[in-house]
Motif scaffolding. Sequence first.
Motif, PDB file in Angstrom:
ATOM      1  N   ALA A  15       0.830  -1.377   0.055  1.00 44.37           N
ATOM      2  CA  ALA A  15      -0.053  -0.143  -0.048  1.00 44.37           C
ATOM      3  C   ALA A  15       0.900   1.253   0.017  1.00 44.37           C
ATOM      4  O   ALA A  15       1.986   1.286   0.838  1.00 44.37           O
ATOM      5  N   LEU A  16       0.589   2.168  -0.933  1.00 45.67           N
ATOM      6  CA  LEU A  16       1.409   3.493  -0.956  1.00 45.67           C
ATOM      7  C   LEU A  16       0.813   4.375  -0.143  1.00 45.67           C
ATOM      8  O   LEU A  16      -0.489   4.181   0.085  1.00 45.67           O
ATOM      9  N   ALA A  21       5.512  11.968  -3.474  1.00 43.77           N
ATOM     10  CA  ALA A  21       6.478  11.051  -4.096  1.00 43.77           C
ATOM     11  C   ALA A  21       5.864   9.652  -4.282  1.00 43.77           C
ATOM     12  O   ALA A  21       6.241   9.039  -5.366  1.00 43.77           O
ATOM     13  N   ALA A  22       5.124   9.183  -3.429  1.00 39.98           N
ATOM     14  CA  ALA A  22       4.488   7.884  -3.628  1.00 39.98           C
ATOM     15  C   ALA A  22       3.440   7.920  -4.872  1.00 39.98           C
ATOM     16  O   ALA A  22       3.279   7.114  -5.847  1.00 39.98           O
ATOM     17  N   ARG A  23       2.665   9.300  -5.086  1.00 38.85           N
ATOM     18  CA  ARG A  23       1.976   9.273  -6.230  1.00 38.85           C
ATOM     19  C   ARG A  23       2.822   9.555  -7.522  1.00 38.85           C
ATOM     20  O   ARG A  23       2.436   8.895  -8.718  1.00 38.85           O
ATOM     21  N   ASP A  24       4.047  10.153  -7.477  1.00 43.88           N
ATOM     22  CA  ASP A  24       4.736   9.962  -8.532  1.00 43.88           C
ATOM     23  C   ASP A  24       5.603   8.741  -9.014  1.00 43.88           C
ATOM     24  O   ASP A  24       5.605   8.478 -10.069  1.00 43.88           O
ATOM     25  N   LEU A  25       5.670   7.977  -7.987  1.00 41.38           N
ATOM     26  CA  LEU A  25       6.059   6.652  -8.209  1.00 41.38           C
ATOM     27  C   LEU A  25       4.930   5.953  -9.153  1.00 41.38           C
ATOM     28  O   LEU A  25       5.131   5.174  -9.952  1.00 41.38           O
ATOM     29  N   ALA A  26       3.674   5.921  -8.516  1.00 42.87           N
ATOM     30  CA  ALA A  26       2.590   5.441  -9.175  1.00 42.87           C
ATOM     31  C   ALA A  26       2.531   5.604 -10.722  1.00 42.87           C
ATOM     32  O   ALA A  26       2.247   5.097 -11.570  1.00 42.87           O
ATOM     33  N   ASP A  27       2.923   6.857 -10.996  1.00 37.68           N
ATOM     34  CA  ASP A  27       2.868   7.369 -12.574  1.00 37.68           C
ATOM     35  C   ASP A  27       3.918   6.792 -13.348  1.00 37.68           C
ATOM     36  O   ASP A  27       3.864   6.822 -14.461  1.00 37.68           O
ATOM     37  N   PRO A  62      12.644   3.491   8.884  1.00 36.75           N
ATOM     38  CA  PRO A  62      12.342   2.528   8.099  1.00 36.75           C
ATOM     39  C   PRO A  62      12.298   0.993   8.866  1.00 36.75           C
ATOM     40  O   PRO A  62      13.095   0.947   9.799  1.00 36.75           O
ATOM     41  N   LYS A  63      11.302   0.339   8.709  1.00 36.99           N
ATOM     42  CA  LYS A  63      10.911  -1.082   9.157  1.00 36.99           C
ATOM     43  C   LYS A  63      10.990  -1.939   8.223  1.00 36.99           C
ATOM     44  O   LYS A  63      10.814  -1.670   6.758  1.00 36.99           O
ATOM     45  N   ALA A  64      11.202  -3.173   8.394  1.00 42.39           N
ATOM     46  CA  ALA A  64      11.038  -4.244   7.450  1.00 42.39           C
ATOM     47  C   ALA A  64       9.782  -4.195   6.586  1.00 42.39           C
ATOM     48  O   ALA A  64       8.846  -4.365   7.298  1.00 42.39           O
ATOM     49  N   GLY A  65      10.018  -4.295   5.342  1.00 40.70           N
ATOM     50  CA  GLY A  65       8.610  -4.253   4.625  1.00 40.70           C
ATOM     51  C   GLY A  65       8.428  -2.897   4.078  1.00 40.70           C
ATOM     52  O   GLY A  65       7.432  -2.660   3.172  1.00 40.70           O
ATOM     53  N   ASP A  66       9.071  -1.931   4.428  1.00 38.45           N
ATOM     54  CA  ASP A  66       8.874  -0.486   4.062  1.00 38.45           C
ATOM     55  C   ASP A  66       9.356  -0.308   2.613  1.00 38.45           C
ATOM     56  O   ASP A  66      10.350  -0.864   2.081  1.00 38.45           O
ATOM     57  N   LEU A  67       8.673   0.362   1.901  1.00 38.30           N
ATOM     58  CA  LEU A  67       9.160   0.790   0.555  1.00 38.30           C
ATOM     59  C   LEU A  67       9.468   2.368   0.774  1.00 38.30           C
ATOM     60  O   LEU A  67       8.374   3.140   1.115  1.00 38.30           O
ATOM     61  N   ALA A  68      10.870   2.510   0.401  1.00 37.65           N
ATOM     62  CA  ALA A  68      11.060   4.130   0.529  1.00 37.65           C
ATOM     63  C   ALA A  68      11.724   4.609  -0.320  1.00 37.65           C
ATOM     64  O   ALA A  68      12.308   3.998  -1.458  1.00 37.65           O
ATOM     65  N   GLY A  94       5.429   3.570   1.420  1.00 38.78           N
ATOM     66  CA  GLY A  94       4.293   2.543   1.663  1.00 38.78           C
ATOM     67  C   GLY A  94       5.151   1.445   2.144  1.00 38.78           C
ATOM     68  O   GLY A  94       6.068   1.226   2.673  1.00 38.78           O
ATOM     69  N   HIS A  95       4.240   0.267   2.535  1.00 42.16           N
ATOM     70  CA  HIS A  95       4.458  -0.784   3.174  1.00 42.16           C
ATOM     71  C   HIS A  95       3.803  -1.976   2.728  1.00 42.16           C
ATOM     72  O   HIS A  95       2.621  -1.974   2.227  1.00 42.16           O
ATOM     73  N   HIS A  96       4.523  -3.131   2.618  1.00 46.72           N
ATOM     74  CA  HIS A  96       3.786  -4.469   2.503  1.00 46.72           C
ATOM     75  C   HIS A  96       3.840  -5.153   3.680  1.00 46.72           C
ATOM     76  O   HIS A  96       4.695  -5.173   4.533  1.00 46.72           O
TER      77      HIS A  96
END
Length: 117
Positions: A15-16, A21-27, A62-68, A94-96
């Motif tokens: 989930a973003l 920056a997350a919206r820009d990645l989605a683009d 940051p934690k394990a599972g983070d997207l940064a 975001g994070h998984h």
Amino acid sequence: MILRLTVDGHTVAAALNGSPAARDLADLLSLTLDLKDFHHTERIGYPPRKLDTTNAPDPAAPKAGDLAYYAPWGNLALFYRDGGPASSDLLILGHHSDESEVARIAMADRVRFDAAA
């Protein structure tokens, strides 16, 4: 927004957080990145351009599972271990939450990001 990360033929949802920056990645989706290890904590890869970092969220460790996103270098990071202290240069996007995929990400040489259907 929900992403599909594909690593070694396995898919995990992430989930973003809705930051610019997350919206820009989605683009940039669909996006495939070659990865390399960084500090035995994260796998990093470089998108085709830097992301928009305006109005960045407050720094968080940051934690394990983070997207940064590390703004100075312009790289994305998939954390497979908890990282160091919070930094204003590192934006959590975001994070998984699939703990079984963390070990797979630790060994991944490539990841594909797609929008979830």
